[in-house]
Design a protein around this motif. Sequence first.
Motif, mmCIF file in Angstrom:
data_model
loop_
_atom_site.group_PDB
_atom_site.id
_atom_site.type_symbol
_atom_site.label_atom_id
_atom_site.label_comp_id
_atom_site.label_asym_id
_atom_site.label_seq_id
_atom_site.Cartn_x
_atom_site.Cartn_y
_atom_site.Cartn_z
ATOM 1 N N UNK A 113 0.801 -1.223 0.000
ATOM 2 C CA UNK A 113 0.000 0.000 0.000
ATOM 3 C C UNK A 113 0.838 1.279 0.000
ATOM 4 N N UNK A 114 1.933 1.394 0.771
ATOM 5 C CA UNK A 114 2.725 2.630 0.697
ATOM 6 C C UNK A 114 3.303 2.881 -0.689
ATOM 7 N N UNK A 115 3.689 1.816 -1.383
ATOM 8 C CA UNK A 115 4.188 1.954 -2.755
ATOM 9 C C UNK A 115 3.067 2.418 -3.674
ATOM 10 N N UNK A 116 1.887 1.838 -3.494
ATOM 11 C CA UNK A 116 0.724 2.239 -4.302
ATOM 12 C C UNK A 116 0.420 3.715 -4.087
ATOM 13 N N UNK A 117 0.392 4.140 -2.823
ATOM 14 C CA UNK A 117 0.082 5.543 -2.514
ATOM 15 C C UNK A 117 1.091 6.475 -3.188
ATOM 16 N N UNK A 118 2.364 6.148 -3.115
ATOM 17 C CA UNK A 118 3.417 6.988 -3.708
ATOM 18 C C UNK A 118 3.335 7.014 -5.221
ATOM 19 N N UNK A 119 3.045 5.871 -5.825
ATOM 20 C CA UNK A 119 3.150 5.740 -7.273
ATOM 21 C C UNK A 119 1.907 6.173 -8.026
ATOM 22 N N UNK A 120 0.793 6.382 -7.319
ATOM 23 C CA UNK A 120 -0.417 6.834 -8.009
ATOM 24 C C UNK A 120 -0.353 8.309 -8.395
ATOM 25 N N UNK A 121 0.634 9.026 -7.909
ATOM 26 C CA UNK A 121 0.796 10.447 -8.227
ATOM 27 C C UNK A 121 2.159 10.637 -8.890
ATOM 28 N N UNK A 122 2.146 11.080 -10.151
ATOM 29 C CA UNK A 122 3.397 11.150 -10.913
ATOM 30 C C UNK A 122 4.348 12.246 -10.436
ATOM 31 N N UNK A 123 3.988 12.911 -9.364
ATOM 32 C CA UNK A 123 4.983 13.782 -8.741
ATOM 33 C C UNK A 123 6.149 12.976 -8.160
ATOM 34 N N UNK A 124 6.011 11.650 -8.175
ATOM 35 C CA UNK A 124 7.141 10.815 -7.775
ATOM 36 C C UNK A 124 8.347 11.044 -8.685
ATOM 37 N N UNK A 125 8.125 11.555 -9.905
ATOM 38 C CA UNK A 125 9.263 11.847 -10.783
ATOM 39 C C UNK A 125 10.214 12.850 -10.136
ATOM 40 N N UNK A 126 9.659 13.780 -9.370
ATOM 41 C CA UNK A 126 10.502 14.725 -8.645
ATOM 42 C C UNK A 126 11.350 14.027 -7.595
ATOM 43 N N UNK A 127 10.785 13.011 -6.936
ATOM 44 C CA UNK A 127 11.555 12.239 -5.960
ATOM 45 C C UNK A 127 12.688 11.488 -6.647
ATOM 46 N N UNK A 128 12.389 10.924 -7.820
ATOM 47 C CA UNK A 128 13.436 10.210 -8.552
ATOM 48 C C UNK A 128 14.546 11.165 -8.976
ATOM 49 N N UNK A 129 14.162 12.347 -9.460
ATOM 50 C CA UNK A 129 15.170 13.329 -9.868
ATOM 51 C C UNK A 129 16.042 13.734 -8.683
ATOM 52 N N UNK A 130 15.416 13.921 -7.510
ATOM 53 C CA UNK A 130 16.173 14.286 -6.309
ATOM 54 C C UNK A 130 17.165 13.196 -5.926
ATOM 55 N N UNK A 131 16.858 11.939 -6.292
ATOM 56 C CA UNK A 131 17.739 10.817 -5.983
ATOM 57 C C UNK A 131 18.802 10.610 -7.057
ATOM 58 N N UNK A 132 18.840 11.506 -8.045
ATOM 59 C CA UNK A 132 19.846 11.412 -9.087
ATOM 60 C C UNK A 132 19.473 10.555 -10.273
ATOM 61 N N UNK A 133 18.209 10.148 -10.363
ATOM 62 C CA UNK A 133 17.754 9.346 -11.499
ATOM 63 C C UNK A 133 17.478 10.278 -12.673
ATOM 64 N N UNK A 134 17.997 10.002 -13.867
ATOM 65 C CA UNK A 134 17.671 10.848 -15.016
ATOM 66 C C UNK A 134 16.212 10.650 -15.427
#
Length: 290
Positions: free
Chosen positions: A85-106
Amino acid sequence: MARIALVTYDPGEEPGADRDLPVLRKALESAGAFAEIVHWDDPGADWAGYDLALIRSTWDYSLRVAEFVAWAERCAGLTRLMNPAPVVRWNTDKRYLGDLADAGVPVVPTRYLAPGDPVELPGEHEFVVKPTAGAGARYAARYTQGERETALRQLARMHAEGLTAMVQPYVTAVDTRGERALQFFGGRLLHASRKGAVLEPGTPYDGDKTPHPRLEVWEPSAAELAVAEKALAAVPGGAEQVLYARVDLVDGDDGPRVMELELVEPNLFLWLHPESLPAVVNRIIEAAGD
């Protein structure tokens, strides 16, 4: 005997669109499990009666995000839910792309426009507007500089419906080199595929689109695999909690970039990769027994 719920959506009078679902159910039963296809919003579903609820094709969730996330959290309190469920909650909103960018993911550069935010659109290149919660290219469109007024009308409608928009440069390499989908199951690369451009010029944002045009088998490069693995490593809580994942990549000027990281209900394309079915079945049964 492992009892597994294959969680999908209710298509109503339309035929179900998940080609893999009946094949997966049959393969699980042939392997000795009990597998049942269940609608996520079925009020009569007994989630506690399963060893595993496996989210597969809940393809209407983007229309009811809050309700879907609440279901996931409720279901996870009754049985093992994959993905959690925590993964589902995080991934249902594509603002997760900002989290990936902050982690150095292109990732593909993205700006977010919530209702009430000042609206600014790119002034030098073709761009894409789509919602942060969406599936199947719903409310997504590409625009040239001459189509800014149409883009503004789309944003106004989305904001009126309470949707947050994301604005990205249109990655022109998609038109020639396509978009690659690397799929992982049980922490390992399962298979990969490539598809053509989804957003054709002039297609209305509220028009029908083909989500996976010209899909074909793909052999990922070392660079693509490295970016995909880096994206998975950035999932909050750790990649080891994720049973399945699809990493969608496009070519930027400096190499592969993440377009989307699908952890909720990615199509597995088992019909294109039938050789992957035994590995999927084995890992599902293992997850049900953990």
